[in-house]
Design a protein around this motif. Sequence first.
Motif, PDB file in Angstrom:
ATOM      1  N   LEU A   1       0.829  -1.207   0.000  1.00 46.60           N
ATOM      2  CA  LEU A   1       0.000   0.000   0.000  1.00 46.60           C
ATOM      3  C   LEU A   1       0.864   1.257   0.000  1.00 46.60           C
ATOM      4  N   MET A   2       1.924   1.263   0.813  1.00 46.33           N
ATOM      5  CA  MET A   2       2.810   2.425   0.879  1.00 46.33           C
ATOM      6  C   MET A   2       3.495   2.677  -0.464  1.00 46.33           C
ATOM      7  N   LEU A   3       3.976   1.633  -1.078  1.00 46.75           N
ATOM      8  CA  LEU A   3       4.635   1.790  -2.381  1.00 46.75           C
ATOM      9  C   LEU A   3       3.637   2.264  -3.428  1.00 46.75           C
ATOM     10  N   GLY A   4       2.407   1.787  -3.344  1.00 49.29           N
ATOM     11  CA  GLY A   4       1.377   2.228  -4.288  1.00 49.29           C
ATOM     12  C   GLY A   4       1.073   3.709  -4.162  1.00 49.29           C
ATOM     13  N   VAL A   5       0.974   4.187  -2.915  1.00 49.69           N
ATOM     14  CA  VAL A   5       0.744   5.621  -2.702  1.00 49.69           C
ATOM     15  C   VAL A   5       1.957   6.420  -3.166  1.00 49.69           C
ATOM     16  N   GLY A   6       3.159   5.856  -2.973  1.00 51.20           N
ATOM     17  CA  GLY A   6       4.361   6.518  -3.461  1.00 51.20           C
ATOM     18  C   GLY A   6       4.341   6.697  -4.961  1.00 51.20           C
ATOM     19  N   LEU A   7       3.863   5.684  -5.688  1.00 52.80           N
ATOM     20  CA  LEU A   7       3.760   5.809  -7.145  1.00 52.80           C
ATOM     21  C   LEU A   7       2.741   6.874  -7.545  1.00 52.80           C
ATOM     22  N   GLU A   8       1.711   7.063  -6.706  1.00 51.83           N
ATOM     23  CA  GLU A   8       0.748   8.138  -6.973  1.00 51.83           C
ATOM     24  C   GLU A   8       1.435   9.504  -6.941  1.00 51.83           C
ATOM     25  N   GLN A   9       2.401   9.666  -6.041  1.00 52.16           N
ATOM     26  CA  GLN A   9       3.129  10.937  -5.976  1.00 52.16           C
ATOM     27  C   GLN A   9       3.940  11.160  -7.251  1.00 52.16           C
TER      28      GLN A   9
END
Length: 783
Positions: A349-357
């Motif tokens: 989940l954290m990596l996914g939100v990071g890709l959103e950035q």
Amino acid sequence: MEDTSEVRAKHRFDENKLHAFLRRNVPGFPQSSTPLHVRQFTSGQSNPTFYLAKDGCEYVMRKKPPGTLLKGAHQVDREYRVQQALHRANFPVPTPLAYCSDASVIGTDFYVMSFVKGRIFRDVTLPNMSPSERKQIYNAMNSTLAHLHSLDWKQLGLQGFGKEGNYCGRQINTWARQFQGATKLASLPDDPTAKQLHEWLVDNKPTAEEKTTIVHGDFRLDNMIFHPTLPKVIAVLDWELSTLGEPLTDLAYACMQYHYPEEMPIQLMNPKQEVFSPLERVPGIPREVDYIMAYCQRRGHPYPLPHWHFYLGLCLFKMASICQGVYCRALLGNASSEFASNYKEIVNLMLGVGLEQIKRAEVTGSQTSSIILEMKPVLESQPISERASQILQKVKDFIKNEILPAEEMYFKQVQSADTIWCVPPIMEELKAKAKAQGLWNLFLPAQSGLGQLEYAFMAEAMGQSPIGSEPFNCSAPDTGNMEVLHLYGSPEQKTTWLQPLLDGKIRSCYCMTEPAVASSDATNMECSIVREGDSYVINGRKWWSSGAGDPRCKVAILMGLTPNKDKSRHQQHSMIVVPMDLPGVKKIRPLMVFGSPDAPHGHFEVEFTNVRVPATNMILGEGRGFEIAQGRLGPGRIHHCMRAIGLAERAQQMMCDRAIKRKAFGKELARMGVVQHQIAECRLEIDQARLLTLKAAHTIDKYGTKKARKQVAMIKVVAPRMLTRVIDQAIQIHGGGGVCQDFPLAAFYAGARSLRLADGPDEVHLTSIGLQELKEQALKSNL
């Protein structure tokens, strides 16, 4: 003990040896034979944390975890050192009591600190609190972070606690090593998403010089203890990741929660629990933009923040790396948390939100241009604080429910009175209601706490009605005159004139332009202000003295000539306060605006014949008139232009309503392509004018009126032009009705067309804009 359990098997140690150490080394530790009570906190994912109690005395112990550890991790000695320094500086941390580096005691290094009684909020949505309480908790968290970053680490003796500069670069490398190291230690395959985020961070690291402060490294709501009843932070916990570095990384870490997806567990330490509720939807919790702006205000940091997506991406990568370490320790059998095996989901989940950035940064541009940075607050859906947002809603509701329904009665009372120069009773009722709701003097930052950008939205709302501003005591020219007295007036002038104006007890007018000269060049003004002893004597004639018709108009601010051959043309004019009841002040006539006297406000021609005023009425000093005028006209033009936009919105609404309801040639006007195009053109112009005006307001807030001269001149051309075109188009669609008294459009048009002359004609502003543009381009060419 809440949030504790029996010491887990893999973390057990010799409690007797610990007891003996505490007796020898902790000041005031009970020396009785009572056994030591030991429990393990369920929190503390990295370094196991324990509750210790004996004879009513309570303590907390932090230690390294057992087993094979990653290099550089779990340095509890650093935690102890920084807490010692912060405790000496009265920053809220538990009192550090003793440190032990002797592994023979319990098997690892550890330290002991005081136990702080208070509240820890594991759920960042604060579900059992009122909106007001949530707001106060988040405000306390924000204030504590700003306090930490304001401490002088050198004075606290933290030299060598970290390196100065390139903190972000080192963080990228550190967390990449941690992620890869944990992955290899647990014999897991490489994660391609982590690799992608890591590479983007390397490529997009800001090149500007970093600031260096103490950074916490894990600044979250659940790493704080709050007072049992008050919204006050009494201890910040978990200093394992603290060092010296770029403070914006701490701010971004605190803001990560604004970007968590709904499937994120509420408590990261327990992924099986209820999922997350986005913070922007929780009443009372400030929006991310408000949280950031509050921090920037406390730190004196410029806003908006460049490279914000990078800082968020770095923190998300860091959190993913920490969670990867927890997950891998679970696979190895030495994790602190009983839920550690579930942490793989959190990593993803954290990596996914990071890709959103990454995606957001690519849309806005990682290396954001200066114009985008300047426009960022304007481009937000509602770029104002939570408090301003609440006031704006109250203003909109008041206009809708009170002012618009009162328009017809207001003008009836004016026409039916003994004289049109009257005070309509309905206006006094509206003012009393608005004042009772706290909607008063919103235009003046010192009174309302609102910036120009925030008030701009309120001015637009007020502009929907010709009587929309006065109920809030926000009418011109009073607003400009109050700004002058607030910024430049003497204490005596403020007491005598500013306070009654702020209280709404009197009104005022502004006397500048003259009938005998071209006042578009203000240096032409001939009305004389001559010093005679302790007085000034004024002689001359002014016109377009707006507000002079109001019977409550008790004072004028007059700009006139104070000749001084030793001064430049722009240093020979002054502003002075003139009571309207002095001998020699005579209202000659009201000037008609397209045939209307614009009662009861009025625009009068006023004659001043040997008007003697005390020398103490001079504002700021002789020759300072143009200096004052520039300070006055900047915010005032913002107000004018935003009110124009509000009136344009009303005309646009009327146009659309008419097009929908009116038929011609067998179909509604709204179905005709030419009418649709006209409506579309008006929408384009309104929104463009709004953005430009908000940009000017933001520039005043950030850099001051002087730096906003070009933007202010631009909106003074754009907004009135836009307004006249929109009203004219609305008149066209209304047909004959548009120019008669059955609709207010003709009156709207008269005001809009005169606005193109108020505060200077278009040609003067265009000249100013052109000269400034030529100068700026020449400077660019010489770089």
